[in-house]
Each structure stands twice: as C-alpha cells, then as structure tokens.
Design a protein around this motif. Structure first.
Motif, PDB file in Angstrom:
ATOM      1  N   ALA A 140      12.329  -4.947  12.021  1.00 52.43           N
ATOM      2  CA  ALA A 140      12.131  -5.688  10.383  1.00 52.43           C
ATOM      3  C   ALA A 140      10.173  -5.866  10.135  1.00 52.43           C
ATOM      4  N   VAL A 141       9.607  -6.542  11.513  1.00 53.93           N
ATOM      5  CA  VAL A 141       8.296  -7.363  11.272  1.00 53.93           C
ATOM      6  C   VAL A 141       7.368  -5.579  11.033  1.00 53.93           C
ATOM      7  N   VAL A 142       8.037  -5.037  12.060  1.00 58.04           N
ATOM      8  CA  VAL A 142       6.923  -3.798  12.148  1.00 58.04           C
ATOM      9  C   VAL A 142       7.219  -3.123  11.064  1.00 58.04           C
ATOM     10  N   ALA A 143       8.629  -2.632  10.360  1.00 58.83           N
ATOM     11  CA  ALA A 143       9.005  -1.802   9.434  1.00 58.83           C
ATOM     12  C   ALA A 143       8.333  -2.415   8.536  1.00 58.83           C
ATOM     13  N   ILE A 144       8.034  -3.418   8.149  1.00 64.21           N
ATOM     14  CA  ILE A 144       7.855  -3.721   7.225  1.00 64.21           C
ATOM     15  C   ILE A 144       5.933  -4.466   7.179  1.00 64.21           C
ATOM     16  N   ALA A 145       5.454  -4.558   8.220  1.00 63.75           N
ATOM     17  CA  ALA A 145       4.365  -4.381   8.518  1.00 63.75           C
ATOM     18  C   ALA A 145       3.856  -3.077   8.019  1.00 63.75           C
ATOM     19  N   LEU A 146       4.078  -1.016   8.744  1.00 63.28           N
ATOM     20  CA  LEU A 146       4.281  -0.246   8.191  1.00 63.28           C
ATOM     21  C   LEU A 146       3.542   0.001   6.259  1.00 63.28           C
ATOM     22  N   SER A 147       4.494  -0.495   5.965  1.00 61.05           N
ATOM     23  CA  SER A 147       4.088  -0.099   4.202  1.00 61.05           C
ATOM     24  C   SER A 147       3.164  -1.011   3.847  1.00 61.05           C
ATOM     25  N   TYR A 148       2.949  -1.986   3.914  1.00 60.58           N
ATOM     26  CA  TYR A 148       2.193  -3.056   3.740  1.00 60.58           C
ATOM     27  C   TYR A 148       1.210  -2.151   3.942  1.00 60.58           C
ATOM     28  N   SER A 149       0.741  -1.178   4.859  1.00 63.56           N
ATOM     29  CA  SER A 149      -0.618  -0.864   4.989  1.00 63.56           C
ATOM     30  C   SER A 149      -0.669   0.595   4.627  1.00 63.56           C
ATOM     31  N   LEU A 150       0.045   1.419   3.952  1.00 62.63           N
ATOM     32  CA  LEU A 150      -0.132   2.362   3.564  1.00 62.63           C
ATOM     33  C   LEU A 150      -1.322   2.108   2.991  1.00 62.63           C
ATOM     34  N   PRO A 151      -1.632   1.561   1.998  1.00 61.59           N
ATOM     35  CA  PRO A 151      -2.762   1.550   0.971  1.00 61.59           C
ATOM     36  C   PRO A 151      -4.343   1.603   1.496  1.00 61.59           C
ATOM     37  N   HIS A 152      -3.815   1.554   3.205  1.00 58.53           N
ATOM     38  CA  HIS A 152      -5.281   1.184   4.303  1.00 58.53           C
ATOM     39  C   HIS A 152      -5.800   2.184   4.840  1.00 58.53           C
ATOM     40  N   TRP A 153      -4.465   3.617   4.753  1.00 60.61           N
ATOM     41  CA  TRP A 153      -4.723   4.664   6.202  1.00 60.61           C
ATOM     42  C   TRP A 153      -5.734   5.681   5.702  1.00 60.61           C
ATOM     43  N   PRO A 154      -6.017   6.525   6.609  1.00 61.49           N
ATOM     44  CA  PRO A 154      -7.502   7.123   5.933  1.00 61.49           C
ATOM     45  C   PRO A 154      -6.667   8.713   4.717  1.00 61.49           C
TER      46      PRO A 154
END
Length: 306
Positions: A72-86
């Motif tokens: 769950a923590v990894v999934a939430i972090a990945l979803s939050y990180s989308l605006p920072h993807w190249p």
C-alpha cells in the motif's frame, strides 16, 4: 475462471446508471443525493460488517499484514510521484491528479470479497478481512491527503470526518475486542451494506462523462497502468520479502489486481473535484480487471508458488 463474467455485474450497473441519468428524469440532481447516501452511510456500513464478521488471526497473518501495508505504501508513493516523472509531469493538471491518484492504489472490496472465496475458499475470507481492515484506512488516508492539500482543507479534519475510515477502524476495533453484531440486527446491516454496492456503481455511471477522459489521457494511462500492471508486480515482490505461503501470496496478488474502488468517484465529487473524470477511470478499471486478474493470479501466481 471467467473473470469477465465475475466483473460483468459491476460494469453493467455503471452502464445502467449512465443511461438512467441521461435518458430519464433521474438526472444529476437526483444522483448527487445518492452519492451522499452511499458515501456517508451505506458503504461505511458494508466495510464495518465485512470486517466485524470475519475472524482475524493476527499472529498467523502478521506476514500478510506487513506485505499488504508495504504494498500500500509503495502504491501510494508511486501514484503521488507521477507529477515528478520526466515528460509526464509537464502534461498533468495537479488538481486533476490529486483527485485521480487514488485510482492507482484503491480497490473494490466487494469484488475482492466475492472473488477470494472462489479462488481460495473460506480461509480466503479471513485473509482478505485482515487486508481490508489494515489497508483501507491507509488507502483512504492516501486518497484524502492530496485533495485536502490542494483544496486547502485541514488534513486531520478531513480524515476524522471520512466515513470510510470511520467505518473501517470501528469494524477493526470491534473485531479485535470480540464485539459482534447481534443476530437479530445482522440481516438489516447486511442489506444496508449490499445496497451500497448497486447504488455506488450506478452513481459512478451517472456521474461519468466519457468526453472528460480525453482531456487528460496521459494521467489516465499512468494511474491505470500503476493499478493493473505495476501493483501486482509489487505484490509479488512483497510476498517474497515477507516469505508468504502460497495461499497468502494468492490472496495478496488478487487484492492487488481487482478493479479500483467505486467510491473513488464519490470521494472526489464530495470534495469538490472532477468526479466525472474519476468515474470514467473507475469504469475503465472495471474493464481492465478482466486482464489484470488473470495476469496476477495466473502468470504471477505461478511465479509466486500459488
């Protein structure tokens, strides 16, 4: 197993809600009230009962709890990180991302409960109850945080008022304390919870505007790819890190691959975000479950020893 047949009732209810809203007098004003009823009363009742009525053996399932919460923590972090993807970050509307990020990690608990008994048997209900009890508060916290931040609302206040978190934590506390729903009351509570399933999916269909999906294609592809492809891979990795047995691995993989929660739409709409776009993602996620479930339970399940 015919996953298309399993998921067809959910998809058909979304379609019925869409058609009713557009072809009959049951317009958006009517469905806005249904949204509130499902979000504040019906669905929290379903979560509460599903946890209270399922035995929890924390000692035997500590590894599954650790794997589920880590996933769950990894999934939430990945979803939050989308605006920072190249590249991707430059094409995302931050407010729309705040409403849609939850689609990348939340899950449809009804489909999970219905599927686990067919895949694993009665033992699966106990295992999925543990995952629901510990992961739903975490997932809902992850869903509320970006929307509360962008709407400049108090995060703690929104969490304390979130009926899904209240229903889940009350159910978990009651279960651990040995409290049960009285037999004479349980049929009523069960029917209230069941009503949330049909109405919640129909409300998602009523709020859907298919044209809105075209306005943010990159965001939709990103969150749905996380939900239906990346998350099952994370689940497989966590099953190995926590040395889960074959049955627990299968339950975790199933948990990771079911469609996203229909209440994603209700939460986004209740907090003043673009509910129509989120409802479209919920619909697509329901369809994609027909691919991600065979992928997780068949391909990855064989790798994990399931």
């Amino acid at each position: 197993m015919n996953f298309a047949q399993l998921l067809f009732p959910d998809f058909s209810l979304i379609l019925i809600g869409y058609l009713l809203c557009r072809l009959t007098a049951l317009n958006r004003k009517v469905w806005e009230q249904v949204d509130s009823l499902v979000y504040y009363f019906l669905f929290p009742t379903l979560l509460f009962r599903s946890i209270v009525t399922s035995p929890l053996d924390l000692g035997a399932t500590s590894g599954l709890i650790g794997a589920g919460m880590s996933m769950a923590v990894v999934a939430i972090a990945l979803s939050y990180s989308l605006p920072h993807w190249p590249w991707l970050g430059k094409h995302l509307d931050v407010r729309l991302h705040a409403a849609s990020a939850q689609v990348g990690f939340r899950f449809n608990s009804f489909i999970a409960l219905a599927l686990v008994e067919k895949v694993v048997g009665p033992q699966g209900l106990q295992l999925i109850a543990v995952l629901i009890g510990f992961c739903v508060p975490l997932f809902n916290t992850g869903a509320v945080w970006p929307m509360a931040r962008h709407a400049q609302r108090g995060f703690a206040r929104e969490l304390m008022r979130n009926p899904l978190i209240i229903g889940t934590t009350c159910g978990l506390a009651s279960n651990l304390l040995g409290l049960q729903i009285p037999p004479w009351l349980d049929p009523t509570v069960n029917r209230i919870g069941q009503a949330s399933l049909a109405l919640g999916l129909m409300a998602a269909g009523a709020g859907m505007q298919l044209g809105s999906l075209a306005s943010a294609k990159a965001l939709g592809v990103a969150v749905l790819s996380l939900k239906h492809f990346v998350l099952p891979l994370v689940a497989l990795g966590m099953s190995r890190v926590f040395a889960l047995d074959a049955t627990q691995t299968l339950v975790l993989l199933m948990f990771s691959a079911v469609p996203t929660a229909s209440s994603c739409y209700v939460l986004a709409a209740r907090m003043g975000y673009n509910g129509a776009y989120v409802a479209g993602l919920v619909t697509l996620s329901t369809l994609l479950g027909m691919l991600s479930l065979p992928f997780a339970l068949g391909v990855l399940g064989s790798l994990g020893g399931g």
